[in-house]
Motif scaffolding. Structure first.
Motif, short mmCIF file in Angstrom:
data_model
loop_
_atom_site.label_atom_id
_atom_site.label_comp_id
_atom_site.label_asym_id
_atom_site.label_seq_id
_atom_site.Cartn_x
_atom_site.Cartn_y
_atom_site.Cartn_z
N TYR A 161 0.79 -1.23 0.00
CA TYR A 161 0.00 0.00 0.00
C TYR A 161 0.83 1.28 0.00
O TYR A 161 0.34 2.32 -0.48
CB TYR A 161 -0.91 0.03 1.24
N PHE A 162 2.01 1.26 0.57
CA PHE A 162 2.72 2.49 0.87
C PHE A 162 4.03 2.62 0.09
O PHE A 162 4.70 1.62 -0.19
CB PHE A 162 3.04 2.58 2.36
N GLU A 163 4.37 3.86 -0.21
CA GLU A 163 5.66 4.21 -0.79
C GLU A 163 6.63 4.52 0.35
O GLU A 163 6.26 5.21 1.31
CB GLU A 163 5.50 5.45 -1.69
N PRO A 164 7.85 4.02 0.31
CA PRO A 164 8.81 4.33 1.37
C PRO A 164 9.33 5.76 1.27
O PRO A 164 9.38 6.35 0.18
CB PRO A 164 9.94 3.32 1.15
N ALA A 165 9.71 6.30 2.40
CA ALA A 165 10.26 7.66 2.44
C ALA A 165 11.61 7.70 1.72
O ALA A 165 12.38 6.74 1.74
CB ALA A 165 10.43 8.13 3.88
N SER A 166 11.87 8.82 1.10
CA SER A 166 13.18 9.05 0.47
C SER A 166 13.82 10.34 0.97
O SER A 166 14.91 10.71 0.55
CB SER A 166 13.04 9.11 -1.05
N ARG A 167 13.13 11.04 1.88
CA ARG A 167 13.66 12.27 2.48
C ARG A 167 13.40 12.23 3.98
O ARG A 167 12.39 11.67 4.43
CB ARG A 167 12.98 13.51 1.87
N TRP A 168 14.32 12.83 4.73
CA TRP A 168 14.22 12.81 6.18
C TRP A 168 14.54 14.20 6.70
O TRP A 168 15.55 14.81 6.31
CB TRP A 168 15.19 11.79 6.77
N GLN A 169 13.67 14.72 7.59
CA GLN A 169 13.86 16.06 8.11
C GLN A 169 13.44 16.10 9.58
O GLN A 169 12.30 15.72 9.90
CB GLN A 169 13.04 17.07 7.31
N VAL A 170 14.33 16.52 10.45
CA VAL A 170 13.96 16.67 11.85
C VAL A 170 13.05 17.88 12.01
O VAL A 170 13.00 18.76 11.14
CB VAL A 170 15.20 16.78 12.77
N VAL A 171 12.34 17.94 13.13
CA VAL A 171 11.38 19.01 13.40
C VAL A 171 11.89 19.85 14.57
O VAL A 171 12.24 19.31 15.63
CB VAL A 171 10.00 18.43 13.76
N ASP A 172 11.96 21.15 14.37
CA ASP A 172 12.34 22.06 15.44
C ASP A 172 11.12 22.41 16.27
O ASP A 172 10.09 22.84 15.74
CB ASP A 172 12.94 23.35 14.86
N PHE A 173 11.24 22.23 17.59
CA PHE A 173 10.11 22.50 18.48
C PHE A 173 10.64 22.91 19.85
O PHE A 173 11.34 22.14 20.51
CB PHE A 173 9.22 21.26 18.61
N ARG A 174 10.34 24.14 20.22
CA ARG A 174 10.68 24.68 21.54
C ARG A 174 12.15 24.45 21.90
O ARG A 174 12.48 23.97 22.99
CB ARG A 174 9.76 24.12 22.61
N GLY A 175 13.00 24.75 20.97
CA GLY A 175 14.44 24.67 21.21
C GLY A 175 15.04 23.30 21.08
O GLY A 175 16.24 23.12 21.34
N LYS A 176 14.25 22.31 20.68
CA LYS A 176 14.74 20.95 20.52
C LYS A 176 14.51 20.50 19.08
O LYS A 176 13.57 20.93 18.40
CB LYS A 176 14.03 19.98 21.47
#
Length: 374
Positions: free
Chosen positions: A126-141
């Motif tokens: 059913y799903f396509e695998p990810a090919s990009r990865w990005q961390v999320v900035d939240f409250r200094g972390k």
């Protein structure tokens, strides 16, 4: 920063019910001072949604749930698993995604990379695998979002895969890892999850917040056991098995470590709780309340009756005793005693006359064969 893990019992395709559970968990987490609440993999749909994913209305309802949760992300951020559409024609139509919701909107989406296609899993269908990865900035972390199997290919040593999502994210220097999971029960799997989590901590030196489903989806049972691992390699906390709940953790305390809290993992109690959960959820999610059990006086039917009474309540279980010429007096006596001990209603229906009617009706067709051989 305070992070809440919401370990919930979802219902496949029950979008309104799943959403209501999550909104209640958001309110609880917010009231307890959480900055962020994390839900499990494909929480909007329930897991595994299987071929429901082929229906556009099903995906639209999942999108509506994400939008409703985004509106609730006011003063608290929300991370939730849900399918998302692949915007390009190449590849599969969908991703298995983690949505980061903040200030009433979708702030970020991270897709699942490692799609298991073994045992009960059939995700690559059913799903396509990810090919990009990005961390999320939240409250200094900086937060690394991962989904279930994504943390099971440590150092790219799993022969099923060629990518290690966390290795891809490490150049972005995340401060912590969230893992949205749908990891089913077997009586050794909880210990294996802890081993995997500890191995990830040893490799990356980061705290891990892992949230799992709990409850049964027909033949698949989820045991919960959501947990937090500290950078020192200790299991800072492990949530109960087979129970819903919301727990809030202070990231600073997790970083300090020095705490190790694991749930007991005794084989027979785990199997018992899994069976009771499976029976109870199967009945309730299908709208059933009552069960009829044939009680022979033997071990198998006795265990079934006991589990049914515990799962559904003794007032919702009725047993039938159907002795024949092959039944011993002891089996009938034992069956009656068990029914009385359980406090369930029982009916005694001797079936020898019915059995004899069958023999008489079929006698012309089996006249030349020995008894008990068809």
């Amino acid at each position: 920063m305070k992070i809440a893990l919401a370990q919930l019992n979802y219902h496949i395709g029950n979008f309104s019910g799943n959403l209501q559970k999550m909104l209640e968990a958001v309110a609880e987490a917010k009231s307890r001072g959480a900055d962020l609440v994390v839900f499990a993999e494909l929480a909007t749909t329930g897991y595994p949604p299987r071929d429901f994913l082929e229906f556009d209305d099903f995906i639209r309802l999942a999108e509506d749930s994400v939008e409703a949760l985004a509106r609730a992300a006011d003063g608290i951020a929300i991370v939730v698993g849900s399918p998302s559409r692949n915007p390009v024609p190449e590849g599969k139509d969908l991703y298995n995604s983690a949505f980061f919701l903040e200030d009433g909107r979708v702030k970020a989406v991270q897709h699942k990379t490692l799609l298991p296609t073994y045992d009960i899993f059939d995700e690559y269908r059913y799903f396509e695998p990810a090919s990009r990865w990005q961390v999320v900035d939240f409250r200094g972390k900086r937060i690394a979002l991962t989904i279930c199997e994504d943390i099971w290919n440590i150092g790219n040593e799993n022969p099923l895969y060629t990518r290690c999502p966390l290795d891809e994210m490490m150049p972005q220097q995340p401060d912590l890892v969230l893992n949205l999971s749908a990891s089913p029960f077997d009586y050794t799997h909880a210990a294996e999850r802890i081993r995997i989590l500890k191995a990830n901590v040893a490799r990356y030196g980061l705290p891990f917040f892992y949230v799992n489903h709990v409850g049964a989806q027909t033949e698949i049972i989820f045991d919960g056991g959501s947990m937090v691992a500290a950078p020192d390699g200790g299991i800072f906390d492990e949530m109960p098995y087979f129970e819903e709940g919301v727990r809030v953790y202070d990231l600073d305390e997790v970083m300090q470590g020095g705490v190790h809290r694991e749930q007991p993992k005794e084989k027979i109690p785990l199997i018992h709780d899994a069976l009771v959960t499976g029976i109870r959820n199967y009945f309730h999610k299908l709208g059933f309340r009552q069960a009829i059990v044939g009680l022979s006086g033997g071990l198998d039917s006795a265990v079934t009756a006991v589990l049914a009474a515990e799962a559904l309540g003794r007032e919702n279980v009725r047993v039938l005793l159907m002795p024949s010429q092959f039944s011993s007096e002891g089996s009938v006596t034992d069956a009656r005693a068990l029914a009385r001990n359980l406090g369930v209603q029982y009916d005694l229906i001797p079936i020898e006359p019915i059995y004899q009617q069958f023999l008489d009706a079929l006698a012309p067709h089996f006249w030349a064969t020995p008894f008990n051989v068809a």
